[in-house]
Design a protein around this motif. Structure first.
Motif, PDB file in Angstrom:
ATOM      1  N   HIS A  41      58.805  58.524 -34.658  1.00 37.98           N
ATOM      2  CA  HIS A  41      59.472  57.495 -34.087  1.00 37.98           C
ATOM      3  C   HIS A  41      61.513  58.425 -34.008  1.00 37.98           C
ATOM      4  N   ALA A  42      60.288  59.379 -33.130  1.00 43.25           N
ATOM      5  CA  ALA A  42      62.700  60.199 -32.473  1.00 43.25           C
ATOM      6  C   ALA A  42      62.627  59.260 -31.317  1.00 43.25           C
ATOM      7  N   GLY A  43      64.022  59.947 -30.648  1.00 41.55           N
ATOM      8  CA  GLY A  43      64.637  59.118 -29.799  1.00 41.55           C
ATOM      9  C   GLY A  43      64.388  60.094 -28.308  1.00 41.55           C
ATOM     10  N   SER A  44      64.412  61.649 -29.006  1.00 38.80           N
ATOM     11  CA  SER A  44      64.402  62.494 -27.760  1.00 38.80           C
ATOM     12  C   SER A  44      63.633  63.917 -28.371  1.00 38.80           C
ATOM     13  N   ALA A  45      62.864  64.222 -27.646  1.00 36.47           N
ATOM     14  CA  ALA A  45      62.185  65.677 -27.908  1.00 36.47           C
ATOM     15  C   ALA A  45      62.975  67.185 -26.947  1.00 36.47           C
ATOM     16  N   LEU A  46      62.681  67.748 -27.384  1.00 36.13           N
ATOM     17  CA  LEU A  46      63.235  69.216 -26.310  1.00 36.13           C
ATOM     18  C   LEU A  46      62.140  70.524 -26.469  1.00 36.13           C
ATOM     19  N   PRO A  47      61.700  70.144 -25.447  1.00 40.93           N
ATOM     20  CA  PRO A  47      60.474  71.428 -24.630  1.00 40.93           C
ATOM     21  C   PRO A  47      61.343  72.415 -24.310  1.00 40.93           C
ATOM     22  N   VAL A  48      60.343  73.825 -24.926  1.00 40.13           N
ATOM     23  CA  VAL A  48      61.175  75.003 -24.517  1.00 40.13           C
ATOM     24  C   VAL A  48      59.969  75.580 -23.491  1.00 40.13           C
ATOM     25  N   ASP A  49      60.493  75.682 -22.180  1.00 37.93           N
ATOM     26  CA  ASP A  49      59.278  77.164 -21.946  1.00 37.93           C
ATOM     27  C   ASP A  49      60.092  78.517 -21.705  1.00 37.93           C
ATOM     28  N   PHE A  50      59.234  79.400 -22.116  1.00 38.46           N
ATOM     29  CA  PHE A  50      59.860  81.187 -22.693  1.00 38.46           C
ATOM     30  C   PHE A  50      58.567  81.389 -21.890  1.00 38.46           C
ATOM     31  N   GLY A  51      59.335  82.600 -21.043  1.00 38.74           N
ATOM     32  CA  GLY A  51      59.052  83.847 -20.462  1.00 38.74           C
ATOM     33  C   GLY A  51      59.346  85.214 -20.740  1.00 38.74           C
ATOM     34  N   TYR A  52      58.784  85.728 -21.078  1.00 42.04           N
ATOM     35  CA  TYR A  52      58.521  87.874 -22.069  1.00 42.04           C
ATOM     36  C   TYR A  52      58.068  88.573 -20.278  1.00 42.04           C
ATOM     37  N   ARG A  53      59.237  89.439 -20.143  1.00 44.01           N
ATOM     38  CA  ARG A  53      58.982  90.597 -19.385  1.00 44.01           C
ATOM     39  C   ARG A  53      59.096  91.714 -19.938  1.00 44.01           C
ATOM     40  N   VAL A  54      58.761  92.958 -19.563  1.00 45.73           N
ATOM     41  CA  VAL A  54      58.916  93.986 -20.150  1.00 45.73           C
ATOM     42  C   VAL A  54      58.868  95.260 -18.610  1.00 45.73           C
ATOM     43  N   THR A  55      59.651  95.724 -18.287  1.00 40.56           N
ATOM     44  CA  THR A  55      60.132  96.390 -17.072  1.00 40.56           C
ATOM     45  C   THR A  55      60.951  98.152 -17.121  1.00 40.56           C
TER      46      THR A  55
END
Length: 126
Positions: free
Chosen positions: A20-34
């Motif tokens: 019963h929520a009005g909105s959602a906040l999907p988040v995509d994360f990326g991780y890199r070690v160089t």
């Protein structure tokens, strides 16, 4: 549902029915070690659950800032990267970098960020 892919497959309409929520906040994360740098990137979008439309979207990136410039050659850079990868794994430098990425992504400022809610205590009523 315990896997991210299962949760991401749920439709906006179904999320609205469940929570019963009005909105959602999907988040995509990326991780890199160089070499000597840990980088965390995030993309987020605010979805209005009744219509399924994205009403806000932004991206942010942060690094640990430990970039070193050296003339080690290709073999030296690979050895250095391997050692630093192990050090990052042991010390988990990505965790604080991910926090900085989230702050940059969601903080409201003149450059953008997630808009504040009318219910936010810090919003002045005029």
């Amino acid at each position: 549902m315990t896997r991210a892919s299962d949760i991401q497959a749920v439709s906006a309409k179904r999320l609205n029915e469940i929570f019963h929520a009005g909105s959602a906040l999907p988040v995509d994360f990326g991780y890199r070690v160089t070499d000597s740098m840990t980088t965390v990137s995030a993309t987020a979008w605010l979805v209005e659950l009744r219509s399924g439309n994205a009403i806000w979207q932004d991206a942010a990136t942060a690094t640990d800032g430990n970039q070193q410039n050296g003339n080690n050659g290709l073999v030296g850079m690979r050895v250095s990267a391997a050692v630093k990868q192990i050090a990052c794994y042991v010390t988990d430098k990505a965790h604080p970098v991910a926090g900085l990425t989230s702050d940059r992504l969601l903080a409201h400022s003149e450059q953008g960020g997630l808009l504040t809610s009318p219910r936010d205590k810090h919003v002045s009523v005029r």
